[in-house]
Motif scaffolding. Structure first.
Motif, PDB file in Angstrom:
ATOM      1  N   ASN A  90       5.172 -46.123 -11.203  1.00  0.00           N
ATOM      2  CA  ASN A  90       5.829 -44.718 -12.036  1.00  0.00           C
ATOM      3  C   ASN A  90       7.375 -44.475 -11.478  1.00  0.00           C
ATOM      4  O   ASN A  90       7.670 -44.419 -10.194  1.00  0.00           O
ATOM      5  CB  ASN A  90       4.820 -43.400 -11.529  1.00  0.00           C
ATOM      6  N   LEU A 115      10.449 -42.653 -10.724  1.00  0.00           N
ATOM      7  CA  LEU A 115      11.190 -41.312 -11.277  1.00  0.00           C
ATOM      8  C   LEU A 115      12.531 -40.838 -11.332  1.00  0.00           C
ATOM      9  O   LEU A 115      12.917 -40.721 -12.113  1.00  0.00           O
ATOM     10  CB  LEU A 115      10.889 -41.034 -10.074  1.00  0.00           C
ATOM     11  N   GLN A 154       1.453 -50.777 -11.520  1.00  0.00           N
ATOM     12  CA  GLN A 154       1.133 -49.104 -11.282  1.00  0.00           C
ATOM     13  C   GLN A 154       1.846 -48.227 -10.597  1.00  0.00           C
ATOM     14  O   GLN A 154       1.781 -47.753  -9.574  1.00  0.00           O
ATOM     15  CB  GLN A 154      -0.724 -48.717  -9.518  1.00  0.00           C
ATOM     16  N   GLU A 211       7.054 -51.896 -19.766  1.00  0.00           N
ATOM     17  CA  GLU A 211       5.849 -50.880 -19.809  1.00  0.00           C
ATOM     18  C   GLU A 211       4.526 -51.644 -19.026  1.00  0.00           C
ATOM     19  O   GLU A 211       3.508 -51.277 -18.307  1.00  0.00           O
ATOM     20  CB  GLU A 211       5.651 -50.410 -21.793  1.00  0.00           C
ATOM     21  N   LYS A 256       4.209 -52.033 -15.353  1.00  0.00           N
ATOM     22  CA  LYS A 256       4.728 -50.518 -15.335  1.00  0.00           C
ATOM     23  C   LYS A 256       2.571 -50.350 -14.784  1.00  0.00           C
ATOM     24  O   LYS A 256       2.471 -50.182 -13.797  1.00  0.00           O
ATOM     25  CB  LYS A 256       5.107 -49.459 -15.642  1.00  0.00           C
ATOM     26  N   LEU A 313      10.991 -45.009  -7.308  1.00  0.00           N
ATOM     27  CA  LEU A 313       9.786 -44.723  -7.797  1.00  0.00           C
ATOM     28  C   LEU A 313       8.227 -44.763  -7.122  1.00  0.00           C
ATOM     29  O   LEU A 313       9.202 -44.932  -6.058  1.00  0.00           O
ATOM     30  CB  LEU A 313       9.577 -46.244  -8.596  1.00  0.00           C
ATOM     31  N   GLU A 314       7.325 -44.502  -7.540  1.00  0.00           N
ATOM     32  CA  GLU A 314       6.377 -44.589  -6.879  1.00  0.00           C
ATOM     33  C   GLU A 314       5.812 -45.510  -6.867  1.00  0.00           C
ATOM     34  O   GLU A 314       5.450 -46.227  -8.598  1.00  0.00           O
ATOM     35  CB  GLU A 314       5.414 -43.332  -7.001  1.00  0.00           C
TER      36      GLU A 314
END
Length: 98
Positions: free
Chosen positions: A43, A45, A41, A34, A37, A60-61
């Motif tokens: 995210n 998915l 940055q 966490e 992440k 992921l983004e």
């Protein structure tokens, strides 16, 4: 933000399900997921695994490839997997451009 599809593949011998050293190291590093992440940055998915094939797939983004690479290293995936990272787009987005 760009979207990346990542495939991670490892041998049975290096699998954390069967390799006690890798299990311990992965648990230690993954406890920071966490925090990492946020730092990079990222995210996520989706993140899925096929245990029989020792294959993990992550979509992921991220702001860029360097953020993805740093995240995968710091979270502990890089030390026991062969990794393929590809920048991708959602099919719906591409279809709208037709």
């Amino acid at each position: 933000m760009p979207i990346f599809a990542i495939q991670l593949m490892h041998s049975v011998e290096s699998c954390p399900l069967y390799n006690a050293d890798n299990k311990k190291k992965l648990k230690q590093l993954s406890s920071k997921k966490e925090e990492l992440k946020v730092k990079y940055q990222i995210n996520i998915l989706t993140e899925v695994v096929n245990k029989l094939e020792h294959l993990i797939t992550i979509v992921l983004e991220a702001p860029g490839y360097n953020a993805v690479e740093s995240y995968l290293n710091d979270v502990g995936y890089a030390f026991y997997n062969k990794i393929e990272v590809r920048e991708v787009e959602f099919v719906d987005k591409v279809i709208k451009t037709l």
